[in-house]
Scaffold this active site. Structure first.
Site, PDB file in Angstrom:
ATOM      1  N   SER A  31      31.800  54.926  37.634  1.00 28.01           N
ATOM      2  CA  SER A  31      30.705  54.460  38.503  1.00 28.01           C
ATOM      3  C   SER A  31      29.856  55.609  39.029  1.00 28.01           C
ATOM      4  O   SER A  31      30.358  56.497  39.734  1.00 28.01           O
ATOM      5  CB  SER A  31      31.265  53.727  39.729  1.00 28.01           C
ATOM      6  OG  SER A  31      31.845  52.529  39.342  1.00 28.01           O
ATOM      7  N   HIS A  62      26.803  51.529  35.764  1.00 29.83           N
ATOM      8  CA  HIS A  62      27.406  51.686  34.445  1.00 29.83           C
ATOM      9  C   HIS A  62      26.394  51.272  33.380  1.00 29.83           C
ATOM     10  O   HIS A  62      25.882  50.161  33.392  1.00 29.83           O
ATOM     11  CB  HIS A  62      28.639  50.795  34.300  1.00 29.83           C
ATOM     12  CG  HIS A  62      29.757  51.172  35.208  1.00 29.83           C
ATOM     13  ND1 HIS A  62      29.750  50.861  36.535  1.00 29.83           N
ATOM     14  CD2 HIS A  62      30.905  51.834  34.978  1.00 29.83           C
ATOM     15  CE1 HIS A  62      30.870  51.330  37.082  1.00 29.83           C
ATOM     16  NE2 HIS A  62      31.581  51.921  36.158  1.00 29.83           N
ATOM     17  N   HIS A  84      35.564  46.779  33.528  1.00 26.38           N
ATOM     18  CA  HIS A  84      36.736  46.837  34.390  1.00 26.38           C
ATOM     19  C   HIS A  84      37.656  45.647  34.148  1.00 26.38           C
ATOM     20  O   HIS A  84      37.218  44.610  33.656  1.00 26.38           O
ATOM     21  CB  HIS A  84      36.292  46.855  35.859  1.00 26.38           C
ATOM     22  CG  HIS A  84      35.563  48.100  36.241  1.00 26.38           C
ATOM     23  ND1 HIS A  84      34.222  48.264  35.970  1.00 26.38           N
ATOM     24  CD2 HIS A  84      35.990  49.235  36.844  1.00 26.38           C
ATOM     25  CE1 HIS A  84      33.852  49.468  36.400  1.00 26.38           C
ATOM     26  NE2 HIS A  84      34.896  50.068  36.929  1.00 26.38           N
ATOM     27  N   TYR A  86      38.721  43.669  36.310  1.00 26.50           N
ATOM     28  CA  TYR A  86      38.282  42.500  37.086  1.00 26.50           C
ATOM     29  C   TYR A  86      37.117  41.787  36.426  1.00 26.50           C
ATOM     30  O   TYR A  86      36.754  40.683  36.807  1.00 26.50           O
ATOM     31  CB  TYR A  86      37.933  42.891  38.532  1.00 26.50           C
ATOM     32  CG  TYR A  86      36.853  43.940  38.671  1.00 26.50           C
ATOM     33  CD1 TYR A  86      35.514  43.634  38.470  1.00 26.50           C
ATOM     34  CD2 TYR A  86      37.188  45.247  38.989  1.00 26.50           C
ATOM     35  CE1 TYR A  86      34.532  44.604  38.573  1.00 26.50           C
ATOM     36  CE2 TYR A  86      36.222  46.225  39.098  1.00 26.50           C
ATOM     37  CZ  TYR A  86      34.882  45.893  38.889  1.00 26.50           C
ATOM     38  OH  TYR A  86      33.929  46.857  38.984  1.00 26.50           O
ATOM     39  N   GLU A  87      36.496  42.435  35.412  1.00 25.88           N
ATOM     40  CA  GLU A  87      35.396  41.785  34.693  1.00 25.88           C
ATOM     41  C   GLU A  87      35.892  41.122  33.420  1.00 25.88           C
ATOM     42  O   GLU A  87      35.479  40.016  33.076  1.00 25.88           O
ATOM     43  CB  GLU A  87      34.328  42.828  34.306  1.00 25.88           C
ATOM     44  CG  GLU A  87      33.635  43.447  35.489  1.00 25.88           C
ATOM     45  CD  GLU A  87      32.819  44.667  35.101  1.00 25.88           C
ATOM     46  OE1 GLU A  87      31.616  44.666  35.391  1.00 25.88           O
ATOM     47  OE2 GLU A  87      33.387  45.629  34.535  1.00 25.88           O
ATOM     48  N   ALA A 113      35.457  56.762  40.179  1.00 26.32           N
ATOM     49  CA  ALA A 113      35.270  56.868  41.624  1.00 26.32           C
ATOM     50  C   ALA A 113      36.550  56.365  42.279  1.00 26.32           C
ATOM     51  O   ALA A 113      37.224  55.488  41.733  1.00 26.32           O
ATOM     52  CB  ALA A 113      34.086  56.003  42.045  1.00 26.32           C
ATOM     53  N   MET A 211      39.630  51.080  40.879  1.00 26.41           N
ATOM     54  CA  MET A 211      39.763  49.850  40.093  1.00 26.41           C
ATOM     55  C   MET A 211      39.639  50.103  38.581  1.00 26.41           C
ATOM     56  O   MET A 211      39.182  49.229  37.842  1.00 26.41           O
ATOM     57  CB  MET A 211      38.713  48.840  40.543  1.00 26.41           C
ATOM     58  CG  MET A 211      38.829  48.452  42.011  1.00 26.41           C
ATOM     59  SD  MET A 211      37.518  47.340  42.515  1.00 26.41           S
ATOM     60  CE  MET A 211      37.658  47.426  44.302  1.00 26.41           C
ATOM     61  N   SER A 212      40.051  51.267  38.132  1.00 25.05           N
ATOM     62  CA  SER A 212      39.923  51.553  36.688  1.00 25.05           C
ATOM     63  C   SER A 212      41.024  52.507  36.255  1.00 25.05           C
ATOM     64  O   SER A 212      42.088  52.544  36.857  1.00 25.05           O
ATOM     65  CB  SER A 212      38.544  52.161  36.408  1.00 25.05           C
ATOM     66  OG  SER A 212      38.425  53.412  37.062  1.00 25.05           O
ATOM     67  N   ASN A 235      34.757  57.867  48.970  1.00 26.10           N
ATOM     68  CA  ASN A 235      34.900  57.306  50.328  1.00 26.10           C
ATOM     69  C   ASN A 235      36.347  57.439  50.766  1.00 26.10           C
ATOM     70  O   ASN A 235      37.229  57.683  49.944  1.00 26.10           O
ATOM     71  CB  ASN A 235      34.512  55.813  50.316  1.00 26.10           C
ATOM     72  CG  ASN A 235      35.347  55.015  49.316  1.00 26.10           C
ATOM     73  OD1 ASN A 235      35.091  55.045  48.106  1.00 26.10           O
ATOM     74  ND2 ASN A 235      36.346  54.321  49.810  1.00 26.10           N
ATOM     75  N   HIS A 247      30.400  48.972  47.640  1.00 26.39           N
ATOM     76  CA  HIS A 247      30.000  49.584  46.371  1.00 26.39           C
ATOM     77  C   HIS A 247      28.834  50.557  46.546  1.00 26.39           C
ATOM     78  O   HIS A 247      28.752  51.576  45.849  1.00 26.39           O
ATOM     79  CB  HIS A 247      29.664  48.499  45.336  1.00 26.39           C
ATOM     80  CG  HIS A 247      29.478  49.042  43.938  1.00 26.39           C
ATOM     81  ND1 HIS A 247      30.466  49.752  43.272  1.00 26.39           N
ATOM     82  CD2 HIS A 247      28.422  49.002  43.093  1.00 26.39           C
ATOM     83  CE1 HIS A 247      30.023  50.121  42.076  1.00 26.39           C
ATOM     84  NE2 HIS A 247      28.786  49.677  41.949  1.00 26.39           N
TER      85      HIS A 247
HETATM   86  N1  HPA Z   1      39.073  51.201  46.740  1.00 25.78           N
HETATM   87  C1  HPA Z   1      39.086  50.755  45.482  1.00 25.78           C
HETATM   88  N2  HPA Z   1      38.290  51.208  44.533  1.00 25.78           N
HETATM   89  C2  HPA Z   1      37.410  52.165  44.871  1.00 25.78           C
HETATM   90  C3  HPA Z   1      37.336  52.676  46.164  1.00 25.78           C
HETATM   91  C4  HPA Z   1      38.212  52.172  47.154  1.00 25.78           C
HETATM   92  O1  HPA Z   1      38.198  52.566  48.329  1.00 25.78           O
HETATM   93  N3  HPA Z   1      36.354  53.623  46.162  1.00 25.78           N
HETATM   94  C5  HPA Z   1      35.861  53.676  44.894  1.00 25.78           C
HETATM   95  N4  HPA Z   1      36.500  52.792  44.103  1.00 25.78           N
END
Ligand code: HPA
Length: 282
Positions: A31, A62, A84, A86-87, A113, A211-212, A235, A247
């Site tokens: 991402s 993406h 991903h 989830y997709e 990320a 998430m990847s 983050n 996001h």
């Molecule tokens: N949680 C899950 N997936 C993420 C996060 C997060 O805080 N930051 C970037 N992808």
């Protein structure tokens, strides 16, 4: 059609569109990290839409393009954008990963990320992934095994190649980048975690969450590709700081880290190329 057929078809289609090109390294750009592919020299750009079995890469940030060319003197295939779990399910990246193996790549370099679980590892830091915890609820190898690619029960000891972690550390040192190191927890999403879930994930030994990466790592190790991975901390995970988690923040964090990220990956690729040349020397 089995994934073996799909991957072979995808590899053939790539070979037809980039005759004679053999990537040494495949890179998955996560991402907001796709701009690295724009620095590839002599690029041949293929859309995932034109590659059989490649997923649609849907999420904002993406692109869904395969960029073939040369980075720091090394022939690379950049997967600019991923699907991903989830997709499109955990096996979403099965064909691209296996196609990279069929094309002759040695190494799959994963980038993503991630949210930090450690206060001292701040947003915009890079973290080399040394191991993972799969909390995605399933596994990309569920279903009949494709023995053409690998064994039914692939081991995951040293899944993130320790020698390549050392090369990442050396690349960071060269550039004065303060590279963190830690365990990545794969979370299915698409909802972010709750604060209670983050407390659990921290307790079981993870340093970052995203998430990847976990499905691609498993698919790659199954078919004998080496894996190395770097997370860009975009983050603090929810509850680690008072900031909201969303996001937009992920994309902003990736943007803020872009310069270090690009310099770092380039340096890694350069060092990897030099090491391989030294190993190949008589
Ligand atoms: N949680 C899950 N997936 C993420 C996060 C997060 O805080 N930051 C970037 N992808």
């Amino acid at each position: 059609m089995s994934s073996a057929t799909d991957a072979a078809e995808a590899a053939l289609s790539i070979q037809r569109q980039a005759p004679g090109f053999v990537p040494r390294m495949a890179l998955v750009l996560g991402s907001g990290l796709g701009p690295l592919a724009d620095t590839v020299e002599d690029a041949t750009i293929l859309s995932y839409d034109d590659l059989p079995g490649f997923p649609e890469a849907g999420v904002e940030g993406h692109a869904g393009r395969l960029v073939l060319g040369v980075l720091a003197g090394v022939p690379v295939a950049c997967l600019q954008g991923r699907a991903h779990a989830y997709e499109a399910g955990l096996a979403a990246m099965r064909v691209p990963v296996r196609a990279m193996k069929l094309l002759g790549a040695e190494l799959l370099y994963l980038t993503c990320a991630a949210g930090s679980l450690r206060r001292e590892v701040e947003p915009t830091r890079l973290m080399t992934i040394t191991d993972h915890i799969n909390l995605m609820g399933s596994n990309p190898l569920v279903g009949p095994n494709d023995a053409d690619f690998g064994p039914r029960f692939p081991p995951l000891l040293d899944a993130y190649d320790p020698e390549l972690v050392r090369i990442q550390r050396a690349a960071a040192l060269d550039l004065g980048i303060d590279l963190a190191a830690g365990v990545y927890c794969g979370w299915l999403g698409p909802s972010f975690e709750t604060p209670a879930e983050i407390r659990m994930i921290k307790m079981i030994g993870a340093d970052a969450v995203g998430m990847s990466t976990v499905p691609e790592c498993i698919l790659a190790r199954h078919c004998g590709l080496k894996v190395s991975a770097t997370a860009v901390i975009t983050n603090y995970a929810v509850g680690i700081s008072a900031d909201p988690v969303n996001h937009a923040q992920t994309l902003a964090g990736a943007k803020a880290a872009e310069r270090d990220f690009q310099r770092f990956i380039l340096r890694f690729v350069q060092r990897y190329g030099q090491r391989a040349a030294a190993t190949a020397a008589p």
